[in-house]
Motif scaffolding. Structure first.
Motif, PDB file in Angstrom:
ATOM      1  N   ARG A  98       0.816  -1.216   0.000  1.00 56.42           N
ATOM      2  CA  ARG A  98       0.000   0.000   0.000  1.00 56.42           C
ATOM      3  C   ARG A  98       0.854   1.271   0.000  1.00 56.42           C
ATOM      4  NH1 ARG A  98      -2.651   3.308   3.813  1.00 56.42           N
ATOM      5  NH2 ARG A  98      -4.846   3.749   3.328  1.00 56.42           N
ATOM      6  N   GLU A  99       1.896   1.292   0.822  1.00 56.87           N
ATOM      7  CA  GLU A  99       2.718   2.493   0.925  1.00 56.87           C
ATOM      8  C   GLU A  99       3.552   2.715  -0.330  1.00 56.87           C
ATOM      9  OE1 GLU A  99       2.379   4.866   3.212  1.00 56.87           O
ATOM     10  OE2 GLU A  99       0.696   3.579   3.760  1.00 56.87           O
ATOM     11  N   GLU A 100       3.991   1.640  -0.957  1.00 61.60           N
ATOM     12  CA  GLU A 100       4.706   1.783  -2.226  1.00 61.60           C
ATOM     13  C   GLU A 100       3.786   2.400  -3.273  1.00 61.60           C
ATOM     14  OE1 GLU A 100       8.010  -1.749  -2.507  1.00 61.60           O
ATOM     15  OE2 GLU A 100       5.900  -2.351  -2.587  1.00 61.60           O
ATOM     16  N   CYS A 101       2.559   1.912  -3.338  1.00 62.88           N
ATOM     17  CA  CYS A 101       1.608   2.451  -4.314  1.00 62.88           C
ATOM     18  C   CYS A 101       1.283   3.906  -4.013  1.00 62.88           C
ATOM     19  CB  CYS A 101       0.337   1.607  -4.330  1.00 62.88           C
ATOM     20  SG  CYS A 101       0.552  -0.012  -5.117  1.00 62.88           S
ATOM     21  N   ARG A 102       1.167   4.245  -2.746  1.00 62.51           N
ATOM     22  CA  ARG A 102       0.898   5.637  -2.371  1.00 62.51           C
ATOM     23  C   ARG A 102       1.944   6.576  -2.986  1.00 62.51           C
ATOM     24  NH1 ARG A 102      -1.480   8.090   2.142  1.00 62.51           N
ATOM     25  NH2 ARG A 102      -1.652   6.108   3.252  1.00 62.51           N
ATOM     26  N   ARG A 103       3.205   6.167  -2.907  1.00 65.00           N
ATOM     27  CA  ARG A 103       4.288   7.008  -3.422  1.00 65.00           C
ATOM     28  C   ARG A 103       4.318   7.046  -4.949  1.00 65.00           C
ATOM     29  NH1 ARG A 103       7.014   4.223   0.786  1.00 65.00           N
ATOM     30  NH2 ARG A 103       8.015   2.825  -0.720  1.00 65.00           N
ATOM     31  N   MET A 104       3.793   6.004  -5.585  1.00 62.09           N
ATOM     32  CA  MET A 104       3.860   5.898  -7.047  1.00 62.09           C
ATOM     33  C   MET A 104       2.745   6.651  -7.758  1.00 62.09           C
ATOM     34  SD  MET A 104       4.710   1.845  -7.350  1.00 62.09           S
ATOM     35  CE  MET A 104       6.227   1.148  -6.709  1.00 62.09           C
ATOM     36  N   ILE A 105       1.655   6.910  -7.060  1.00 64.68           N
ATOM     37  CA  ILE A 105       0.476   7.530  -7.664  1.00 64.68           C
ATOM     38  C   ILE A 105       0.661   9.042  -7.767  1.00 64.68           C
ATOM     39  CG2 ILE A 105      -1.985   8.007  -7.274  1.00 64.68           C
ATOM     40  CD1 ILE A 105      -2.077   5.238  -5.840  1.00 64.68           C
TER      41      ILE A 105
END
Length: 215
Positions: free
Chosen positions: A39-46
């Motif tokens: 989830r946190e990786e995706c948060r940074r990628m969006i």
């Protein structure tokens, strides 16, 4: 501030879409045989649109599969974009209050047009946000100011009469490029430190604080 219009970002500003975006990206990654992202990786990628999200999610040796990943992810997300999506606390009250005051409101997002409209029209009556501008063929994505300037033209308002509310460096860059004041929201996909580093001058911690600009 003589504000007559507000342009909202969508993901991380009006609606918390992180869980659904993460689930759809992981569905696509697994189908391509790639590692899942948390989830946190995706948060940074969006933030910079689907193409960048897909590119960032892929392993370094699989970047050439970006388009395939995008297609697979979109197929899943269009069917699952409202599974866990939820408006941020009191944001619906804020939007209703702005409308009651006669303030023009729009959505400008780097999300594809179809799911953007689906999400907005699920939580609000059609026409509350006019326009809803997402990504489609031929339309430049944020931080290019073109769509922001198009909204100003549609509203027949000047840049000094509009504020842009968003949760990321992309929104700050977009507002700056269009000459529009930006309000950074700390409840979204970026934290206070990241927003300040991006040049944010106005920060708020809760959606209800948006109304302070219209007292």
């Amino acid at each position: 501030m003589n504000c007559k219009g507000v342009i909202f970002d969508l993901d991380g500003t009006l609606i918390d879409t992180l869980e659904d975006l993460t689930a759809s990206m992981n569905d696509a990654l697994v189908k391509l045989g790639c590692p899942r992202r948390n989830r946190e990786e995706c948060r940074r990628m969006i933030g910079n649109g689907l193409a960048k999200f897909a590119e960032r999610a892929l392993p370094e040796n699989r970047k050439d599969q970006r388009d395939e990943l995008m297609k697979t992810m979109v197929s899943h997300y269009q069917q699952h974009c409202l599974v866990q999506a939820v408006p941020y606390e009191r944001i619906q009250h804020v939007v209703q209050t702005l409308g009651n005051k006669g303030i023009r409101i729009a959505v400008l997002t780097n999300k594809n047009q179809k799911p953007a409209e689906a999400i907005v029209n699920y939580f609000w009556n059609k026409g509350v946000f006019d326009p809803v501008v997402g990504v489609c063929d031929g339309r430049k994505v944020k931080p290019d100011p073109e769509s922001t300037l198009d909204i100003l033209k549609q509203w027949k308002l000047t840049a000094s009469e509009v504020i842009f509310i968003g949760d990321s460096e992309v929104d700050i860059q977009t507002a700056n490029a269009a000459g529009v004041a930006c309000v950074g929201c700390e409840w979204g996909f970026r934290d206070k430190k990241q927003l300040l580093a991006a040049g944010a001058k106005n920060l708020i911690q809760k959606p209800i604080q948006i109304l302070d600009f219209f007292d």
